[in-house]
Design a protein around this motif. Structure first.
Motif, short mmCIF file in Angstrom:
data_model
loop_
_atom_site.label_atom_id
_atom_site.label_comp_id
_atom_site.label_asym_id
_atom_site.label_seq_id
_atom_site.Cartn_x
_atom_site.Cartn_y
_atom_site.Cartn_z
N ILE A 4 71.72 -38.57 -51.63
CA ILE A 4 72.36 -37.42 -52.33
C ILE A 4 73.95 -37.77 -52.46
O ILE A 4 74.42 -37.40 -53.59
CB ILE A 4 72.45 -35.95 -51.32
N VAL A 5 74.39 -38.69 -51.71
CA VAL A 5 75.80 -39.18 -51.91
C VAL A 5 75.97 -40.02 -53.10
O VAL A 5 76.70 -39.67 -53.96
CB VAL A 5 76.30 -39.91 -50.79
N ASN A 6 74.91 -40.80 -53.07
CA ASN A 6 74.86 -41.74 -54.47
C ASN A 6 74.65 -40.87 -55.95
O ASN A 6 75.42 -41.16 -56.76
CB ASN A 6 73.68 -42.59 -54.51
N ALA A 7 73.87 -39.59 -55.76
CA ALA A 7 73.50 -38.93 -56.90
C ALA A 7 75.02 -37.96 -57.46
O ALA A 7 75.15 -37.86 -58.50
CB ALA A 7 72.45 -37.86 -56.77
N THR A 10 99.00 -38.88 -58.30
CA THR A 10 98.30 -38.80 -59.61
C THR A 10 96.97 -38.60 -59.18
O THR A 10 96.07 -38.41 -60.17
CB THR A 10 98.75 -39.95 -60.21
N GLY A 11 96.41 -38.83 -57.94
CA GLY A 11 94.87 -38.96 -57.88
C GLY A 11 94.11 -40.13 -58.18
O GLY A 11 92.86 -40.11 -58.25
N ALA A 12 95.06 -41.06 -58.72
CA ALA A 12 94.42 -42.13 -59.43
C ALA A 12 93.32 -43.09 -58.45
O ALA A 12 92.79 -43.92 -59.01
CB ALA A 12 95.36 -43.13 -60.03
N LYS A 13 93.87 -42.99 -57.08
CA LYS A 13 93.00 -43.78 -56.20
C LYS A 13 91.58 -43.48 -56.06
O LYS A 13 90.80 -44.39 -55.83
CB LYS A 13 93.83 -43.85 -54.84
N TYR A 14 91.29 -42.20 -56.34
CA TYR A 14 89.97 -41.65 -56.43
C TYR A 14 89.16 -42.23 -57.72
O TYR A 14 87.95 -42.60 -57.66
CB TYR A 14 89.81 -40.16 -56.60
N LEU A 15 89.84 -42.61 -58.77
CA LEU A 15 89.11 -43.13 -59.97
C LEU A 15 89.27 -44.72 -59.63
O LEU A 15 88.29 -45.45 -60.13
CB LEU A 15 89.94 -42.74 -61.37
N ARG A 16 90.17 -45.29 -59.15
CA ARG A 16 90.32 -46.58 -58.99
C ARG A 16 89.33 -47.34 -58.06
O ARG A 16 88.78 -48.35 -58.02
CB ARG A 16 91.79 -46.97 -58.46
N ALA A 17 89.10 -46.45 -56.91
CA ALA A 17 88.04 -47.22 -55.89
C ALA A 17 86.80 -47.16 -56.31
O ALA A 17 86.23 -46.53 -57.45
CB ALA A 17 88.17 -46.22 -54.81
N ARG A 18 86.26 -48.39 -55.79
CA ARG A 18 84.82 -48.59 -56.13
C ARG A 18 83.77 -47.60 -55.73
O ARG A 18 83.85 -46.90 -54.89
CB ARG A 18 84.17 -49.92 -55.78
N LEU A 19 82.64 -47.50 -56.68
CA LEU A 19 81.74 -46.56 -56.12
C LEU A 19 80.90 -47.03 -55.02
O LEU A 19 80.29 -48.05 -54.84
CB LEU A 19 80.53 -46.21 -57.20
N ARG A 20 80.77 -46.18 -53.93
CA ARG A 20 80.09 -46.69 -52.66
C ARG A 20 78.62 -46.35 -52.61
O ARG A 20 77.94 -47.00 -51.80
CB ARG A 20 80.75 -46.03 -51.32
N GLY A 21 78.17 -45.47 -53.32
CA GLY A 21 76.63 -45.02 -53.59
C GLY A 21 75.78 -46.20 -53.61
O GLY A 21 74.86 -45.96 -52.66
N PRO A 22 75.81 -46.93 -54.44
CA PRO A 22 74.76 -48.03 -55.00
C PRO A 22 74.53 -48.73 -53.72
O PRO A 22 73.51 -49.12 -53.46
CB PRO A 22 75.43 -48.63 -56.14
N SER A 23 75.63 -49.17 -53.12
CA SER A 23 75.42 -50.13 -51.79
C SER A 23 75.00 -49.21 -50.44
O SER A 23 74.25 -49.88 -49.68
CB SER A 23 76.66 -50.86 -51.54
#
Lengths: 100, 106
Positions: free
Chosen positions: A15-18, B31-44
């Motif tokens: 769910i987090v991933n989605a 600016t909230g840029a850090k939320y866009l800059r951070a890598r996505l953690r979901g895939p791992s």
């Protein structure tokens, strides 16, 4: 078959991933001080509507062998006891008991 | 040595930002840029547990292969055995008064 806690954790991970990208977009708007307070507040309200398992902090690394939640050696995704058992059985490549 | 004026320092920072293509933010506003800059953690995160083969799904997907889910067969056998010994699940209550919960001693 993994135990119920592991199943719950797998569910949370999926769910987090989605929801991650959408959540990040709302976070960006809500935390951006250059936008108007109304817009930021609306974004925060939207963030509050997301479910419990969309938050990445609900995910917990558990033992992939036994499902134990504590004493996890994260490099091997295993709790310390299962790690010991497997290492002594030589089932983990590159790991052997220290002796000098 | 004369002190450098703040205005000069600011213009220096501005020039540096334009050269290295970074955002010029003298007031350090969020600016909230850090939320866009951070890598996505979901895939791992999804890949943490090793993939398990779902026997039940495979049996359902390819009925023509006539695969056997041994764990499920064993479970059904165990349930039958338990029923024979009178240790099966209780019958569903038809009315509210029949329920075991209602007759429970407190």
């Amino acid at each position: 078959m993994p135990n119920a806690r592991v199943l719950r954790d797998i569910k949370a991970r999926n769910i987090v991933n989605a929801n991650e990208i959408l959540r990040r977009a709302y976070l960006y708007v809500a935390r951006n001080e250059s936008l108007s307070p109304q817009v930021r507040h609306q974004a925060q309200l939207q963030l509050n509507t997301f479910g419990k398992y969309t938050r990445p902090t609900t995910v917990k690394n558990r033992c992939s062998e036994s499902g134990r939640g504590r004493g996890i050696i994260s490099e091997f995704a295993m709790c310390r006891y299962q790690f010991r058992l497997k290492a002594l059985n030589r089932e983990i490549p590159g790991v052997q008991k220290a002796s000098w | 040595m004369a002190a450098i004026r703040p205005m000069r320092l600011a213009s220096l920072t501005q020039t540096r930002c334009s050269i290295f293509q970074t955002a010029y933010n003298p007031t350090s506003a969020r600016t909230g840029a850090k939320y866009l800059r951070a890598r996505l953690r979901g895939p791992s995160m999804v890949k943490y547990y090793p993939q398990e083969i779902d026997m039940a799904a495979m049996v359902r997907q390819w009925p023509e292969l006539q695969l056997v889910n041994h764990a499920e067969e064993q479970r059904l056998r165990d349930v039958e055995d338990r029923k024979k010994r009178g240790k099966g699940a209780p019958k569903k209550a038809k009315r509210k008064e029949d329920s075991r919960r209602a007759n429970r001693k407190r």
